[in-house]
Design a protein around this motif. Structure first.
Motif, PDB file in Angstrom:
ATOM      1  N   GLN A 340      39.919  -8.108  34.329  1.00  0.00           N
ATOM      2  CA  GLN A 340      40.719  -7.999  33.127  1.00  0.00           C
ATOM      3  C   GLN A 340      39.910  -7.147  32.151  1.00  0.00           C
ATOM      4  O   GLN A 340      38.681  -7.133  32.204  1.00  0.00           O
ATOM      5  N   LEU A 341      40.573  -6.415  31.281  1.00  0.00           N
ATOM      6  CA  LEU A 341      39.860  -5.633  30.280  1.00  0.00           C
ATOM      7  C   LEU A 341      40.201  -6.128  28.887  1.00  0.00           C
ATOM      8  O   LEU A 341      41.335  -6.550  28.618  1.00  0.00           O
ATOM      9  N   ALA A 342      39.207  -6.128  28.002  1.00  0.00           N
ATOM     10  CA  ALA A 342      39.376  -6.539  26.609  1.00  0.00           C
ATOM     11  C   ALA A 342      38.603  -5.536  25.765  1.00  0.00           C
ATOM     12  O   ALA A 342      37.442  -5.756  25.431  1.00  0.00           O
ATOM     13  N   CYS A 343      39.246  -4.419  25.433  1.00  0.00           N
ATOM     14  CA  CYS A 343      38.561  -3.283  24.830  1.00  0.00           C
ATOM     15  C   CYS A 343      38.808  -3.202  23.330  1.00  0.00           C
ATOM     16  O   CYS A 343      39.895  -3.510  22.847  1.00  0.00           O
ATOM     17  N   HIS A 344      37.788  -2.756  22.637  1.00  0.00           N
ATOM     18  CA  HIS A 344      37.800  -2.650  21.177  1.00  0.00           C
ATOM     19  C   HIS A 344      38.564  -1.410  20.744  1.00  0.00           C
ATOM     20  O   HIS A 344      38.168  -0.288  21.047  1.00  0.00           O
ATOM     21  N   ALA A 345      39.673  -1.607  20.020  1.00  0.00           N
ATOM     22  CA  ALA A 345      40.425  -0.496  19.443  1.00  0.00           C
ATOM     23  C   ALA A 345      41.064  -0.998  18.153  1.00  0.00           C
ATOM     24  O   ALA A 345      41.905  -1.896  18.185  1.00  0.00           O
ATOM     25  N   ILE A 346      40.666  -0.424  17.019  1.00  0.00           N
ATOM     26  CA  ILE A 346      41.171  -0.861  15.716  1.00  0.00           C
ATOM     27  C   ILE A 346      42.180   0.123  15.143  1.00  0.00           C
ATOM     28  O   ILE A 346      43.278  -0.253  14.742  1.00  0.00           O
ATOM     29  N   ASP A 369      50.351  -9.569  35.910  1.00  0.00           N
ATOM     30  CA  ASP A 369      49.760 -10.577  35.018  1.00  0.00           C
ATOM     31  C   ASP A 369      48.262 -10.354  34.837  1.00  0.00           C
ATOM     32  O   ASP A 369      47.485 -11.308  34.786  1.00  0.00           O
ATOM     33  N   ARG A 370      47.823  -9.108  34.717  1.00  0.00           N
ATOM     34  CA  ARG A 370      46.412  -8.849  34.492  1.00  0.00           C
ATOM     35  C   ARG A 370      46.023  -9.175  33.037  1.00  0.00           C
ATOM     36  O   ARG A 370      44.878  -9.499  32.751  1.00  0.00           O
ATOM     37  N   ARG A 371      46.952  -9.039  32.122  1.00  0.00           N
ATOM     38  CA  ARG A 371      46.750  -9.377  30.709  1.00  0.00           C
ATOM     39  C   ARG A 371      45.614  -8.590  30.059  1.00  0.00           C
ATOM     40  O   ARG A 371      44.752  -9.149  29.376  1.00  0.00           O
ATOM     41  N   ALA A 485      43.614 -19.857  24.732  1.00  0.00           N
ATOM     42  CA  ALA A 485      43.516 -20.129  26.168  1.00  0.00           C
ATOM     43  C   ALA A 485      44.320 -19.110  26.969  1.00  0.00           C
ATOM     44  O   ALA A 485      43.869 -18.627  28.019  1.00  0.00           O
ATOM     45  N   PHE A 486      45.509 -18.756  26.472  1.00  0.00           N
ATOM     46  CA  PHE A 486      46.340 -17.768  27.167  1.00  0.00           C
ATOM     47  C   PHE A 486      45.613 -16.425  27.287  1.00  0.00           C
ATOM     48  O   PHE A 486      45.680 -15.764  28.330  1.00  0.00           O
ATOM     49  N   SER A 487      44.911 -16.041  26.251  1.00  0.00           N
ATOM     50  CA  SER A 487      44.217 -14.755  26.273  1.00  0.00           C
ATOM     51  C   SER A 487      43.146 -14.709  27.355  1.00  0.00           C
ATOM     52  O   SER A 487      42.750 -13.634  27.795  1.00  0.00           O
ATOM     53  N   GLN A 488      42.698 -15.891  27.797  1.00  0.00           N
ATOM     54  CA  GLN A 488      41.683 -15.995  28.840  1.00  0.00           C
ATOM     55  C   GLN A 488      42.280 -16.415  30.186  1.00  0.00           C
ATOM     56  O   GLN A 488      41.550 -16.747  31.119  1.00  0.00           O
ATOM     57  N   LYS A 489      43.630 -16.439  30.264  1.00  0.00           N
ATOM     58  CA  LYS A 489      44.357 -16.860  31.468  1.00  0.00           C
ATOM     59  C   LYS A 489      43.996 -18.302  31.847  1.00  0.00           C
ATOM     60  O   LYS A 489      43.903 -18.648  33.021  1.00  0.00           O
ATOM     61  N   GLU A 491      45.581 -21.080  30.088  1.00  0.00           N
ATOM     62  CA  GLU A 491      46.507 -21.931  29.342  1.00  0.00           C
ATOM     63  C   GLU A 491      46.900 -23.195  30.097  1.00  0.00           C
ATOM     64  O   GLU A 491      47.406 -24.151  29.490  1.00  0.00           O
ATOM     65  N   ASN A 492      46.649 -23.246  31.404  1.00  0.00           N
ATOM     66  CA  ASN A 492      46.920 -24.464  32.165  1.00  0.00           C
ATOM     67  C   ASN A 492      45.711 -25.393  32.220  1.00  0.00           C
ATOM     68  O   ASN A 492      45.789 -26.483  32.792  1.00  0.00           O
ATOM     69  N   VAL A 493      44.609 -24.954  31.620  1.00  0.00           N
ATOM     70  CA  VAL A 493      43.372 -25.732  31.632  1.00  0.00           C
ATOM     71  C   VAL A 493      43.100 -26.359  30.268  1.00  0.00           C
ATOM     72  O   VAL A 493      42.655 -27.504  30.173  1.00  0.00           O
ATOM     73  N   LYS A 494      43.365 -25.606  29.213  1.00  0.00           N
ATOM     74  CA  LYS A 494      43.008 -26.055  27.867  1.00  0.00           C
ATOM     75  C   LYS A 494      43.987 -25.483  26.850  1.00  0.00           C
ATOM     76  O   LYS A 494      44.834 -24.649  27.182  1.00  0.00           O
ATOM     77  N   GLY A 495      43.867 -25.941  25.617  1.00  0.00           N
ATOM     78  CA  GLY A 495      44.688 -25.401  24.542  1.00  0.00           C
ATOM     79  C   GLY A 495      45.755 -26.343  24.034  1.00  0.00           C
ATOM     80  O   GLY A 495      46.293 -26.151  22.943  1.00  0.00           O
ATOM     81  N   ARG A 496      46.080 -27.381  24.830  1.00  0.00           N
ATOM     82  CA  ARG A 496      47.024 -28.406  24.384  1.00  0.00           C
ATOM     83  C   ARG A 496      46.477 -29.766  24.803  1.00  0.00           C
ATOM     84  O   ARG A 496      45.683 -29.870  25.737  1.00  0.00           O
TER      85      ARG A 496
END
Length: 540
Positions: A340-346, A369-371, A485-489, A491-496
């Protein structure tokens, strides 16, 4: 009676389990996960002889907060740096005095590091000059980092140690400022690394200490999960070693999702890939997350890459760090490797470049679903939102930027461009599931200004940055929990707080659902933090 007896039961408070879930009176925990929620009577049915009863004493419980973008190692390391924020040093004179006082306590040659100044908030309205740092610390190398971390001022001693002078080549995607053919001491973006290489790297033991210190501070705010947003930036692959040592030694306080630095010449991606450390490797406590590439700088530092010039500087549209072809090669390579990529762009210029690179990678190797994420995504446009939605690309902002830097944005861009920045409600309505974070140590990880800005869109000075982008308190909490949690894929483990998810819980001193934004900002404290069913912070 149920067949399973709870290990712990929380009661005597209000427990918010997530947006769309009912608030409940009690919650049962078993093997580090939520066993059941409901009324006091329903949950007390799980009480056994050894069940630990945790009295919330009227507190308000939520899922543990997830700071979806910060720098944990840097946060821990900078705890002992000079605080150069406007609150600690509102004038240039006060800032220089603090540096002078630190120099008087240290042997000559010792590095002095400070962080947090904002030239738009200093009384002089400009960046400090190296000669001013020289005057207060002539025998010490000094690094004074702007709040954003994308600009630093170095004194003559620091430049000398790094062999930087007026003839030093400027690296691609960097800036070494000169005025009248003389260095000012200001270096931006990639150029900062030219001097930072002269700073002794922290040892692995020091890195582990930083992870523990930073993580413990986060627990005191109810933060149980984070993304470390540029692993490798401080000490290369040693940071991976430090994280694993911290975990084995039980000195990793928060669940950590690692974004691996992927910029050329300093990337640790190849080493990680050869070791099998790809996205998803690890466990709920420590996991390889994404690859991080920087495309531009910061808005307040006038280095975020904009399509239109900054106010008062028709020749400046910011810094484009990578050529299009280079970025597309980097993104495609990481994408093909399974990251997955999480790149800085402002700036909108950088955002457009990144979307194009993601689109091409996804077209070459489809993954529904690479997100892939756009970190910050501060000045995105409706057309970019359309492209992001079609490709499955998600913004990952830091709403506290509105509170801390909103007035700075207005000063460098003007109201028309600045007020609509970080359009949180727009993203929510588009179902982008926007998370939030602090980018600590850029901003303090204290979550209350972050929540306040989501509720009011007000800056620290009270400027309203487009009230149409306000959201409700439950939507703000959802951003800090489920959407993180969703941003880290995950959401079925944590967040609620629902049966089967990890029992990560933050307990606050007041009911956030009924509190005013000002009460949340000024008069709320985390009183208890639980991670995996264990109490990891309790306020005295």
């Amino acid at each position: 009676m149920p067949k399973v007896a709870a290990e712990s039961i929380l009661f005597n408070g209000t427990i918010w389990c997530g947006l769309g879930e009912e608030a409940v009176e009690a919650l049962a925990i078993w093997q580090g996960r939520v066993l059941a929620t409901g009324s006091r009577d329903e949950v007390f049915a799980y009480r056994g002889k050894s069940t630990r009863m945790i009295d919330l004493k009227g507190g308000f419980a939520t899922p543990g907060l997830n700071d979806a973008h910060l720098h944990l190692i840097s946060t821990g390391l900078s705890i002992n740096w000079i605080d150069a924020t406007p609150e600690a040093a509102p004038t240039l004179s006060s800032l220089l005095n603090i540096i002078r006082e630190r120099a008087e306590t240290l042997p000559p040659g010792t590095w002095i590091k400070a962080r947090g100044y904002d030239q738009t908030k200093l009384d002089v309205g400009r960046h400090p000059h190296k000669s001013e740092l020289d005057a207060v610390a002539p025998e010490h190398p000094v690094m004074l980092a702007r709040a954003c971390g994308h600009v630093s001022i170095f004194n003559s001693k620091a430049l000398e140690l790094a062999s930087v002078d007026e003839k030093t080549p400027i690296p691609d995607g960097g800036l070494i400022e000169q005025k009248n053919c003389v260095l000012t001491g200001m270096l931006a973006e990639n150029a900062q690394d030219v001097v930072r290489k002269a700073i002794p790297k922290p040892t692995i033991a020091e890195l582990v200490d930083a992870i523990e210190a930073g993580g413990n501070m986060l627990l005191s705010f109810g933060i149980t999960s984070v993304m470390d947003a540029a692993v490798g930036h401080v000490a290369g692959f040693d940071e991976i070693r430090a994280y694993n040592i911290a975990k084995v030694q039980k000195r990793l306080p928060v669940r950590t999702w690692l974004a691996l630095l992927g910029d050329p010449n300093i990337s640790i991606v190849e080493q990680c890939y050869e070791a099998g450390l790809v996205s998803g490797a690890g466990d709920d406590m420590l996991m390889i997350g994404a690859v991080k590439i920087f495309l531009d700088g910061s808005t307040g530092g006038r280095t975020a890459w904009m399509n239109q010039p900054y106010l008062g500087d028709d020749n400046n549209t910011g810094v484009q760090i990578h050529r299009d072809e280079q970025l597309e090669i980097l993104v495609l390579d990481a994408h093909k490797k399974g990251y997955q990529l999480a790149c800085h762009a402002i700036g909108d210029g950088a955002i457009s470049q990144l979307i194009t690179a993601y689109e091409k990678a996804l077209a070459a190797h489809p993954d529904a679903d690479r997100r892939h994420r756009i970190e910050h995504c501060g000045f995105s446009t409706p057309e970019q939102h359309r492209r992001m939605k079609k490709a499955g690309i998600y913004p990952c902002p830091q709403q506290v930027f509105i509170y801390d830097f909103g007035d700075t944005y207005v000063s460098v861009l003007g109201e028309e461009r600045a007020l609509s920045s970080y359009p949180f409600n727009t993203w929510k309505e588009l179902d982008f599931k926007p998370a939030t974070g602090s980018d600590s140590p850029v901003c303090h990880p204290n979550p209350y200004p972050n929540i306040y800005s989501m509720l009011t869109r007000k800056t620290g000075k009270g400027t309203v940055m487009d009230a149409r982008e306000c959201v409700s308190i439950e939507e703000a909490l959802q951003a800090y929990t489920e959407f993180g949690a969703f941003s880290q894929k995950l959401e079925n483990v944590k967040g609620r707080l629902v049966s089967g998810q990890v029992a990560d819980i933050a307990v606050f001193s007041r009911n956030l659902l009924s509190a005013t934004p000002e009460e949340i900002l000024n008069d709320t404290r985390c009183i208890l933090t639980i991670r995996g069913g264990e109490i990891v912070f309790a306020r005295a």
